[in-house]
Enzyme design. Structure first.
Site, short mmCIF file in Angstrom:
data_model
loop_
_atom_site.label_atom_id
_atom_site.label_comp_id
_atom_site.label_asym_id
_atom_site.label_seq_id
_atom_site.Cartn_x
_atom_site.Cartn_y
_atom_site.Cartn_z
N GLU A 286 0.84 -1.00 -0.07
CA GLU A 286 0.23 0.12 0.01
C GLU A 286 0.93 1.17 0.12
O GLU A 286 0.52 2.11 -0.55
CB GLU A 286 -1.01 0.11 1.12
CG GLU A 286 -2.33 0.89 1.05
CD GLU A 286 -3.09 0.48 2.26
OE1 GLU A 286 -2.81 0.35 3.35
OE2 GLU A 286 -4.46 0.30 2.06
N HIS A 307 7.59 -27.33 -0.66
CA HIS A 307 6.72 -28.47 -1.27
C HIS A 307 5.60 -27.84 -2.14
O HIS A 307 4.83 -28.78 -2.52
CB HIS A 307 6.31 -29.52 -0.17
CG HIS A 307 7.58 -30.10 0.51
ND1 HIS A 307 7.80 -31.23 0.09
CD2 HIS A 307 8.48 -29.61 1.42
CE1 HIS A 307 9.01 -31.56 0.88
NE2 HIS A 307 9.28 -30.53 1.49
N LYS A 421 -14.33 1.40 -3.99
CA LYS A 421 -15.42 1.83 -3.15
C LYS A 421 -16.55 2.60 -3.98
O LYS A 421 -17.72 2.44 -3.61
CB LYS A 421 -14.91 2.64 -2.22
CG LYS A 421 -13.89 1.79 -1.04
CD LYS A 421 -13.50 2.77 0.32
CE LYS A 421 -12.62 1.93 1.01
NZ LYS A 421 -12.11 3.04 1.98
#
Lengths: 445, 445
Positions: A286, A307, A421
């Site tokens: 950010e 793995h 938003k």
């Protein structure tokens, strides 16, 4: 030092003079930061926070944590982003990812309001059935969709369970000191409040009340945590190339970025570090991910992910470098006994502590990965405790600020978070977004 | 269809003819795969597994799961990589990430042997105290360090708790059909065995006994799961550009890679998808991450990570594209009531189910991210259940095989995983590695 930087495993990729070559940029970043002349300079409260925090509030936080411990079996912590990751990272780092399941004399802690998943919300509600509950809502404005939604639900639950008066003693608000809908509600209802400072951004807020109350409620030593952060503040206060490991780390990641690396993988060999890596990813992602720039922040837990993703790190696209957090002493060790039969052929591991095996896995992996073309930065820390958490938080915060200035961005804003938003509000029919709504709906396909 | 591919949100970045342009490569990959003439063609057992699996063993798995449910409160599943991620992903996807904490009539399931952390091992042991325990060890050879170590510990615990005979009825081995130290031990002791087929690699093994036994023990419907996989096998059996969404997905990710994207972020809006994303990361990372090639596989859970990594996706380095798994109906919805006061200003969300809000967040985010320069591939699935899990697993497995052949790699090997193991063995003093040890120790710095 509580964090020791080892850059030796970058030597195949970075020449000795390169650190020196960028040091003037480090010094410039340091000067901008400490003179308060750089971009985002209204969000520098975190720099002196470890020494200049509100001592009265700090005492109230400890008292509230003690009351929460007495009053409930479940603490619901409502927050998202910086109001969520820091506390969760601390609790897993200092206590355990199995904190809720393990025996303890502190409440279970569930995090809510960090997604819009109704499935998740229903499950948390189910886990609360028959339990005494307290709530800590963490939101600067009080209107952020996810925590606001969750707070409505849990506030109603508390009022139904304990009555309006009973609920009041179980709700703790961490919010703006003066403004916002949550502050207004809290003032009216008499909920105890703690402050999100104006000059500390969400991702830098774990050492404020945002993190401190849930962390203290989980039984962690927040005094030691602040001490760790304060010691880091002293340790990394000067732009001295020989001594400032924090700045050398910031410089090295910029060097590797400039040489074409696109991804930084934060690696640890302890599952309890996983949420700390998520906190790290927000901090750096950010802060630096803007204006089309920034290292993509990723994380792995080894040997687990050796793995699964080890193949890629060893031999896939050469896009990444690793920053390995090497933890000296585990919280609890395990002695590997000899097996008389050796049916599985692993007696060569026996007669020693398991931490030694983990350590050799780490050494072997670093050597294999640098051989394969992935530079490794190593950060050695002695153990996982509250002091070390505070120290490491400050180390990364300051490294992030310096690194962001070197990259030429404002490390303290996040304008890009608003875009989704705005679209979401429009699509949901929020008043005032009518025109955008029509335009957006046409784009859906 | 149980998976619907939507490529409309790549249109800003990929021209209409591009998919057609690479289709001959898709067809070539399809031919290599189905004729068994491509690289790694001794590991193609997963292709027909959903219909040609061992029905007798399948019935034994269900019987074992029923016995485990009767015999214990805790099932310890020991395995790493492909012997770990698939089962855990399925249990979280089909039941819940809170599976252990939620009320149920099946045992708690803890995964062990997937790291070398003594802290983690000690915690799992602590969680077993006072509980009845069964163990499922999953290891082809029986000598892989992590699971072998954990199996020593839990086997001893069972023998101490139930005696040698009692322990025998509580240990289930998923291993090679004929060879290996685990197979030998199981034969001698009389542990019930299930088979890891020779022609199915670890990351493709979730629909074999590796995944099936723990998944069935968690109360999931493994019949439905196999049916889902079988339906996907039929659906994606022909290289038809108009109909094969699986191949179109494989083609699109190769196109985006060729255009310079370095990272594929698998996105979902449900926390219960997080481990499925880890499984995906192993599948694609280990299959394609070789010879210096491959998309770096990453994952995010939104809206959670929109508040941490959303800034980067919106406006950071333009290195990634997103593959969004869009889940139609949540396991449980939540109706948002109107608040008379509207103290938080979010009444515009009320009077509807929370899943609608989550859906609008998803739509708004896709539009914001493509606007910001991040192409979005959308995979729509109706819900999260066993059938859908099986379908999606096969979708990704086949997409991965086609994608790997298009990329020009062997999607079925993982030679790079050995490098760290060799180093680790040498540094631990395993007999036969003496010379390497000295050389490696000199490189440590």
């Amino acid at each position: 030092m509580p964090v020791e930087l080892n850059l030796n495993y970058t030597q195949n990729y970075v020449r000795p003079h390169e650190l020196e070559a960028v040091w003037p940029q480090v010094a410039a970043a340091h000067n901008s930061l400490h003179a308060g002349t750089g971009l985002g300079n209204d969000f520098l409260g975190w720099i002196d926070l470890p020494v200049h925090y509100d001592k009265e509030e700090f005492a109230r936080i400890k008292a509230a944590a003690a009351r929460i411990k007495k009053d409930c079996q479940v603490l619901i912590v409502i927050g998202i982003g910086g109001s969520y990751l820091g506390a969760r990272a601390a609790i897993e780092f200092i206590q355990s990812p199995q904190y809720n399941s393990l025996p303890k004399d502190t409440p279970d802690i569930y995090f809510a309001g960090n997604s819009i998943s109704p499935t998740y919300l229903n499950e948390i509600l189910r886990l609360c059935e028959g339990k005494d509950i307290c709530v800590n809502i963490i939101s600067k404005s009080g209107t952020t969709t996810e925590p606001a939604l969750a707070f409505r639900v849990f506030r109603e639950l508390l009022i139904n369970k304990y009555g309006p008066e009973g609920a009041k003693t179980r709700i703790y608000c961490t919010t703006d000191k003066a403004r916002g809908t949550l502050k207004e509600l809290a003032a009216r209802e008499g909920y105890e409040c703690f402050v999100i400072p104006d000059d500390v951004g969400g991702r830098f807020s774990v050492l404020t009340a945002c993190g401190l109350l849930p962390i203290a409620a989980a039984g962690c030593d927040i005094d030691a945590m602040m001490r760790g952060a304060a010691d880091a503040r002293s340790a990394y206060s000067a732009a001295d190339m020989d001594k400032n490991d924090c700045y050398r780390y910031a410089a090295m990641r910029n060097i590797l970025y400039a040489k074409g690396k696109a991804v930084e993988v934060l690696v640890s060999y302890e599952p309890a570090f996983a949420m700390m890596a998520e906190w790290f990813k927000q901090l750096f992602g950010e802060s630096e991910g803007k204006d089309g720039k920034g290292l993509y922040p990723a994380s792995m837990i080894f040997s687990t992910d050796l793995h699964s993703l080890g193949q890629f790190v060893q031999d896939g696209s050469r896009v990444m470098f690793e920053t390995v957090v090497d933890i000296g002493t585990p919280r609890a060790d395990f002695f590997i006994k000899e097996d008389a039969e050796n049916f599985d052929g692993i007696n060569f591991l026996s007669g020693q502590n398991m931490s030694i095996v983990n350590d050799k896995a780490k050494q072997g992996t670093i050597l294999a990965h640098i051989e394969g073309g992935t530079p490794n930065i190593v950060l050695k820390i002695p153990e996982m405790n509250a002091y070390e958490f505070g120290f490491l938080v400050y180390f990364f915060e300051k490294a992030c600020a310096i690194s962001g200035y070197m990259l030429g961005v404002n490390p303290f804003d996040q304008p890009g978070v608003e875009a989704y938003k705005r679209n979401m509000f429009a699509l949901l029919g929020k008043p005032g977004y009518e025109e955008e709504r029509a335009a957006l709906e046409k784009k859906l396909k």
